[in-house]
Motif scaffolding. Structure first.
Motif, PDB file in Angstrom:
ATOM      1  N   MET A  95      35.886  14.981   0.497  1.00 14.96           N
ATOM      2  CA  MET A  95      36.629  14.185   1.471  1.00 14.96           C
ATOM      3  C   MET A  95      36.771  14.988   2.756  1.00 14.96           C
ATOM      4  N   SER A  96      36.346  14.396   3.851  1.00 13.61           N
ATOM      5  CA  SER A  96      36.360  15.090   5.134  1.00 13.61           C
ATOM      6  C   SER A  96      37.612  14.744   5.942  1.00 13.61           C
ATOM      7  N   LYS A  97      37.972  15.639   6.850  1.00 18.65           N
ATOM      8  CA  LYS A  97      39.123  15.413   7.719  1.00 18.65           C
ATOM      9  C   LYS A  97      38.672  14.891   9.079  1.00 18.65           C
ATOM     10  N   LEU A  98      39.580  14.182   9.747  1.00 22.19           N
ATOM     11  CA  LEU A  98      39.276  13.606  11.053  1.00 22.19           C
ATOM     12  C   LEU A  98      40.257  14.114  12.098  1.00 22.19           C
ATOM     13  N   GLU A  99      39.702  14.699  13.173  1.00 27.04           N
ATOM     14  CA  GLU A  99      40.497  15.135  14.318  1.00 27.04           C
ATOM     15  C   GLU A  99      40.255  14.172  15.477  1.00 27.04           C
ATOM     16  N   VAL A 100      41.329  13.760  16.133  1.00 23.76           N
ATOM     17  CA  VAL A 100      41.234  12.783  17.216  1.00 23.76           C
ATOM     18  C   VAL A 100      41.790  13.396  18.503  1.00 23.76           C
ATOM     19  N   ILE A 101      41.041  13.232  19.613  1.00 22.06           N
ATOM     20  CA  ILE A 101      41.526  13.669  20.919  1.00 22.06           C
ATOM     21  C   ILE A 101      42.658  12.757  21.375  1.00 22.06           C
ATOM     22  N   VAL A 102      43.757  13.347  21.812  1.00 27.30           N
ATOM     23  CA  VAL A 102      44.863  12.563  22.371  1.00 27.30           C
ATOM     24  C   VAL A 102      45.272  13.163  23.717  1.00 27.30           C
ATOM     25  N   LEU A 103      45.808  12.295  24.561  1.00 24.48           N
ATOM     26  CA  LEU A 103      46.186  12.704  25.906  1.00 24.48           C
ATOM     27  C   LEU A 103      47.689  12.708  26.133  1.00 24.48           C
ATOM     28  N   ASN A 104      48.422  12.035  25.244  1.00 19.05           N
ATOM     29  CA  ASN A 104      49.858  11.870  25.450  1.00 19.05           C
ATOM     30  C   ASN A 104      50.552  11.477  24.152  1.00 19.05           C
ATOM     31  N   GLU A 105      51.849  11.253  24.271  1.00 18.53           N
ATOM     32  CA  GLU A 105      52.676  10.932  23.108  1.00 18.53           C
ATOM     33  C   GLU A 105      52.252   9.630  22.442  1.00 18.53           C
ATOM     34  N   GLU A 106      51.946   8.606  23.237  1.00 18.63           N
ATOM     35  CA  GLU A 106      51.551   7.314  22.677  1.00 18.63           C
ATOM     36  C   GLU A 106      50.247   7.426  21.901  1.00 18.63           C
ATOM     37  N   ASP A 107      49.263   8.107  22.474  1.00 21.85           N
ATOM     38  CA  ASP A 107      48.010   8.352  21.754  1.00 21.85           C
ATOM     39  C   ASP A 107      48.287   9.014  20.407  1.00 21.85           C
ATOM     40  N   ALA A 108      49.150  10.014  20.441  1.00 22.74           N
ATOM     41  CA  ALA A 108      49.443  10.785  19.237  1.00 22.74           C
ATOM     42  C   ALA A 108      50.042   9.899  18.146  1.00 22.74           C
ATOM     43  N   LYS A 164      27.427  15.775   5.945  1.00 27.50           N
ATOM     44  CA  LYS A 164      28.510  15.956   4.972  1.00 27.50           C
ATOM     45  C   LYS A 164      29.469  17.053   5.430  1.00 27.50           C
ATOM     46  N   ALA A 165      29.825  17.012   6.711  1.00 27.27           N
ATOM     47  CA  ALA A 165      30.714  18.032   7.270  1.00 27.27           C
ATOM     48  C   ALA A 165      32.120  17.900   6.690  1.00 27.27           C
ATOM     49  N   ARG A 166      32.837  19.004   6.702  1.00 29.58           N
ATOM     50  CA  ARG A 166      34.205  19.006   6.172  1.00 29.58           C
ATOM     51  C   ARG A 166      35.186  18.381   7.158  1.00 29.58           C
ATOM     52  N   GLU A 167      34.848  18.446   8.450  1.00 30.60           N
ATOM     53  CA  GLU A 167      35.721  17.914   9.489  1.00 30.60           C
ATOM     54  C   GLU A 167      34.865  17.265  10.579  1.00 30.60           C
ATOM     55  N   TYR A 168      35.412  16.228  11.218  1.00 33.38           N
ATOM     56  CA  TYR A 168      34.761  15.578  12.352  1.00 33.38           C
ATOM     57  C   TYR A 168      35.771  15.420  13.487  1.00 33.38           C
ATOM     58  N   HIS A 169      35.245  15.360  14.710  1.00 32.17           N
ATOM     59  CA  HIS A 169      36.066  15.306  15.921  1.00 32.17           C
ATOM     60  C   HIS A 169      35.633  14.093  16.744  1.00 32.17           C
ATOM     61  N   VAL A 170      36.576  13.210  17.052  1.00 27.33           N
ATOM     62  CA  VAL A 170      36.225  11.997  17.801  1.00 27.33           C
ATOM     63  C   VAL A 170      37.103  11.853  19.040  1.00 27.33           C
ATOM     64  N   GLY A 171      36.522  11.234  20.071  1.00 27.09           N
ATOM     65  CA  GLY A 171      37.245  11.022  21.323  1.00 27.09           C
ATOM     66  C   GLY A 171      37.078   9.602  21.811  1.00 27.09           C
ATOM     67  N   SER A 172      36.147   9.404  22.748  1.00 23.60           N
ATOM     68  CA  SER A 172      35.948   8.059  23.316  1.00 23.60           C
ATOM     69  C   SER A 172      35.476   7.063  22.265  1.00 23.60           C
TER      70      SER A 172
END
Length: 230
Positions: free
Chosen positions: A1-14, A196-204
């Motif tokens: 099971m992989s983890k997902l990191e998301v880019i955020v710009l502010n409190e609402e995004d978070a 099959k990466a352990r983590e992924y990073h997404v933005g736009s």
């Protein structure tokens, strides 16, 4: 099971990202410049708002990934302030003028981070040799937890072979290799089946209309999370 990191710009995004299933956040400002250090008030709000880990970008300018001693001192002060605020993770990267790992700068930052989770960011993709730089981080003995990379290309889909080489270093005990850049609902399935990466990073890729000026699309976050959990 992989983890997902998301880019955020502010409190609402978070808030939206956490509620949609993100495992971790990368908090930045000036995303159209590639991401710079956020305002301290924004950092404080986000840290207070979410319970998942937050990696905070430490980058003074978008001119380059090379830093003078006074700039390193400023970033070290920022990190010490973030530690005092309760921050637990930073994102940083530095290259020499020759496009190699700036070990001195990385050591300076790691020492000031005082055990925080550290991501080396996509400066690696502009380096002379991403695989060699990955090895350099591994053999430095410095506490770098992960490397965010698109394999030296503009998007992950174009750098799969290099990412594969870097993941061999991860499997030897090196930092986690976290693919990021150009990941979308449409391509995550094929990319995940290959890496099959352990983590992924997404933005736009998880924004409404793929635009940072619009909010996070919770359905896109949930779909990507579903795919990488399989």
């Amino acid at each position: 099971m992989s983890k997902l990191e998301v880019i955020v710009l502010n409190e609402e995004d978070a808030k939206v990202a956490e509620a949609s299933g993100a495992d971790r956040l990368e908090l930045v400002s000036a995303i159209h410049e590639g991401g710079l250090t956020p305002d301290l008030h924004v950092i404080e709000k986000v840290l207070r708002t979410v319970s998942i880990p937050v990696q905070i970008m430490i980058r003074l300018h978008s001119k380059s990934f090379s830093y003078q001693s006074d700039e390193l001192q400023t970033m070290a002060e920022q990190i010490r302030t973030i530690v005092e605020m309760g921050g637990q993770g930073i994102v940083f990267g530095a290259l020499s003028h020759e496009g190699k790992l700036d070990s001195h700068a990385l050591k300076e930052i790691v020492q000031n981070a005082k055990g925080q989770s550290i991501t080396f960011h996509r400066a690696i993709d502009l380096s002379h040799d991403p695989v060699a730089l990955c090895k350099g981080i591994f053999h430095s003995g410095l506490n770098v937890d992960r490397i965010l990379t698109s394999g030296g290309k503009s998007e992950v889909s174009k750098g799969l072979d290099t990412i594969g080489e870097m993941r061999e270093i991860e499997q030897m005990g090196g930092p986690i290799i976290m693919p990021g850049s150009g990941l979308t609902v449409e391509n995550i399935g094929e990319i995940h089946s290959k890496l099959k990466a352990r983590e992924y990073h997404v933005g736009s890729g998880v924004r409404h209309n793929g635009c940072y000026d619009l909010g996070i699309d919770s359905e896109k976050v949930m779909e990507i999370k579903r795919v990488i959990m399989s």
